[in-house]
Design a protein around this motif. Structure first.
Motif, short mmCIF file in Angstrom:
data_model
loop_
_atom_site.label_atom_id
_atom_site.label_comp_id
_atom_site.label_asym_id
_atom_site.label_seq_id
_atom_site.Cartn_x
_atom_site.Cartn_y
_atom_site.Cartn_z
N ASP A 159 0.79 -1.18 -0.06
CA ASP A 159 -0.03 0.10 -0.10
C ASP A 159 0.87 1.34 0.15
OD1 ASP A 159 -2.53 -1.53 -0.18
OD2 ASP A 159 -2.85 -1.37 1.94
N GLU A 160 1.82 1.35 0.68
CA GLU A 160 2.87 2.41 0.79
C GLU A 160 3.40 2.57 -0.46
OE1 GLU A 160 5.24 4.02 4.29
OE2 GLU A 160 6.47 2.78 3.43
N ALA A 161 4.04 1.53 -1.10
CA ALA A 161 4.58 1.57 -2.31
C ALA A 161 3.87 2.08 -3.39
CB ALA A 161 5.16 0.26 -2.73
N LYS A 162 2.44 1.65 -3.59
CA LYS A 162 1.58 2.27 -4.47
C LYS A 162 1.16 3.77 -4.10
CE LYS A 162 -1.05 -2.06 -5.50
NZ LYS A 162 -2.24 -2.64 -5.35
N LYS A 163 1.34 4.10 -2.93
CA LYS A 163 0.89 5.72 -2.57
C LYS A 163 2.11 6.36 -2.91
CE LYS A 163 0.77 8.93 1.26
NZ LYS A 163 1.07 8.79 2.64
N ILE A 164 3.25 5.89 -2.55
CA ILE A 164 4.39 6.82 -3.35
C ILE A 164 4.58 6.94 -4.74
CG2 ILE A 164 6.83 6.93 -3.16
CD1 ILE A 164 6.79 5.61 -0.15
N CYS B 136 7.35 7.03 -14.55
CA CYS B 136 6.84 5.78 -14.18
C CYS B 136 7.33 5.19 -12.93
CB CYS B 136 7.34 4.70 -15.45
SG CYS B 136 6.94 2.98 -14.97
N CYS B 137 6.64 4.33 -12.17
CA CYS B 137 6.92 3.66 -10.97
C CYS B 137 6.59 2.10 -11.52
CB CYS B 137 6.33 4.07 -9.80
SG CYS B 137 6.70 3.15 -8.23
N ASN B 138 7.67 1.12 -11.40
CA ASN B 138 7.33 -0.24 -11.19
C ASN B 138 7.45 -0.50 -9.65
OD1 ASN B 138 9.45 -0.17 -13.89
ND2 ASN B 138 7.61 -0.88 -14.33
N ILE B 139 6.49 -1.68 -9.42
CA ILE B 139 6.52 -2.08 -8.00
C ILE B 139 6.97 -3.56 -8.16
CG2 ILE B 139 5.15 -2.51 -6.02
CD1 ILE B 139 3.90 0.29 -6.79
N ILE B 140 7.71 -3.95 -7.48
CA ILE B 140 8.06 -5.56 -7.40
C ILE B 140 7.64 -6.12 -6.07
CG2 ILE B 140 9.83 -7.14 -7.73
CD1 ILE B 140 11.24 -5.38 -9.58
N ASN B 141 6.92 -6.98 -5.88
CA ASN B 141 6.43 -7.71 -4.74
C ASN B 141 6.70 -8.98 -4.72
OD1 ASN B 141 4.82 -7.94 -2.66
ND2 ASN B 141 2.96 -7.97 -3.28
N THR B 142 7.62 -9.43 -3.94
CA THR B 142 8.63 -8.77 -2.78
C THR B 142 9.94 -9.54 -2.97
OG1 THR B 142 8.20 -10.98 -1.39
CG2 THR B 142 6.44 -9.07 -0.89
N VAL B 143 10.94 -8.55 -2.32
CA VAL B 143 12.11 -8.73 -2.53
C VAL B 143 12.59 -9.02 -1.16
CG1 VAL B 143 12.64 -7.46 -4.73
CG2 VAL B 143 12.75 -6.22 -2.19
#
Length: 108
Positions: free
Chosen positions: A15-20, A32-39
């Protein structure tokens, strides 16, 4: 000519990653912001070894916007010391670079 950079940052919540990511794209600071879930991250914090699952954010922007992006990530982030690492883009297709520049041409 503007130089493109890629900025890496991690957080402990999707949720925080998406908000940022959404905030920085909407504000025009990143294209662009790519979000990789999880490392899995292994690091020392305050003398203690930590092994944690984190969410990786990858931002594409212009080099001259780094200071603004850094400031906004710090404002939006829950970590005391968030990872904010920029690397230069050595080569990039002209059309993609043009898109980054267009999306981050802030008129404020």
């Amino acid at each position: 000519m503007s130089k493109a950079i890629v900025i890496f940052s991690t957080t402990n919540s999707l949720d925080e990653a998406k908000k940022i990511g959404q905030t920085l794209v909407e504000e025009g600071y990143v294209a662009c912001c790519n979000i990789i879930n999880t490392v899995e991250s292994i690091f020392k914090w305050q003398g203690k070894l930590n092994i944690e699952c984190e969410i990786l954010m990858i931002f594409k922007t212009r080099e001259e916007l780094f200071d603004i992006v850094e400031k906004r990530i710090k404002q939006l982030h829950s970590y005391e010391v968030p990872e904010i690492i920029a690397v230069p883009v050595l080569s990039c297709s002209k059309s993609y670079l043009d898109w980054i520049i267009k999306e981050t041409s802030i008129t404020r």
